[in-house]
Design a protein around this motif. Structure first.
Motif, short mmCIF file in Angstrom:
data_model
loop_
_atom_site.label_atom_id
_atom_site.label_comp_id
_atom_site.label_asym_id
_atom_site.label_seq_id
_atom_site.Cartn_x
_atom_site.Cartn_y
_atom_site.Cartn_z
N ARG A 1 36.56 45.21 42.66
CA ARG A 1 37.11 44.01 42.91
C ARG A 1 36.69 42.70 42.36
NH1 ARG A 1 40.10 44.35 48.67
NH2 ARG A 1 40.47 42.37 48.35
N ASP B 1 36.99 39.47 43.96
CA ASP B 1 37.26 38.47 45.02
C ASP B 1 36.12 38.67 46.27
OD1 ASP B 1 38.32 40.81 46.29
OD2 ASP B 1 40.03 39.94 46.97
N THR C 1 30.07 36.31 42.62
CA THR C 1 29.70 37.59 43.66
C THR C 1 28.27 37.56 43.47
OG1 THR C 1 30.26 39.66 44.26
CG2 THR C 1 30.09 39.47 42.00
#
Length: 248
Positions: free
Chosen positions: A47, A49, A74
């Motif tokens: 992912r 997000d 991230t």
């Protein structure tokens, strides 16, 4: 007069098995390569997000890169230096590598910072619950993406028959799953008990404490666990331990 140490090695046949055999040969051992793991990609990607993203293997990194995973925004965490090197080779920035290269080490490194954070764990289908449970206990919102499955290759098990005949002086296990697949292959060939007996007459090395516990739970005596969780350290320690036993 010395006899060469016949050492079984079980790494995946994706370049790692041949590299392992080459290393054992350079150490003066006679490698017995028998892949106990094969990689089946799921075509999933991490992912994008998450506040933190954890990769736990070189294979996972390569699959994430192949899927054009975007790591912008991230904090990229690698379980150890080999995973970190793979990330850098794929042009990702590595933000964190724990002092202890393990799931517990990652939890120790992150637990003070992840309360309320979204943490993505991208790995195989056989990842340790220690990581996900530990991060959840620290207050993180954990999501796990299975990038690949690890299966036992068709035809694996020649090393089990060699062990059953007493033809191995050493065996090198690099994960709990290699232990389990070795024993499954031995069972399929009808030599499980003899193979365990053969291993117990050889020098058995495990790459870390979890693998050691798995082997011992199945009745396999473990002789070597190197301080550093790397195949090179494992191979060096096992060959050094086994070689003196085979000198006249």
């Amino acid at each position: 007069m010395s006899q060469q140490v016949r050492a079984a090695v079980f790494r995946p046949d994706d370049g790692r098995l041949s590299d392992a055999a080459e290393l054992l040969d350079s150490l003066g051992a006679d490698p017995v390569p028998d892949a106990m793991l094969a990689v089946q990609p799921t075509d999933a990607a991490p992912r994008e997000d998450a506040d933190y993203t954890i990769l736990t293997s070189k294979t996972g990194v390569e699959l994430a890169a192949d899927a054009d995973w975007d790591a912008a925004g991230t904090v990229v965490c690698a379980i150890g230096e080999s995973t970190a090197d793979a990330l850098r080779d794929a042009d990702y920035t590595v933000d964190l590598v724990p002092e202890e290269f393990s799931s517990a080490g990652l939890v120790d490194a992150l637990e003070a910072d992840v309360a309320g954070a979204r943490v993505e764990v991208a790995r195989s289908d056989h990842g340790s619950d220690v990581l996900t449970d530990g991060l959840e206990d620290a207050g993180a919102y954990v999501h796990e993406t299975v990038l690949y499955r690890l299966v036992r290759p068709d035809g694996a098990g020649d090393s089990a028959e060699q062990a059953a005949r007493g033809n191995l002086e050493a065996a090198l296990f690099t994960s709990s799953l290699t232990v389990e697949h070795f024993l499954e292959a031995a069972t399929a060939r009808g030599v499980r008990e003899d193979a365990i007996e053969g291993l117990n007459g050889a020098v058995v090395g495990c790459i870390g404490a979890p693998t050691k516990r798995t082997a011992e739970r199945h009745g396999i005596d473990v002789d070597v666990v190197p301080d550093e969780a790397s195949f090179e350290a494992l191979a060096t320690a096992v060959v050094e331990d086994a070689a003196p036993s085979y000198h006249d």
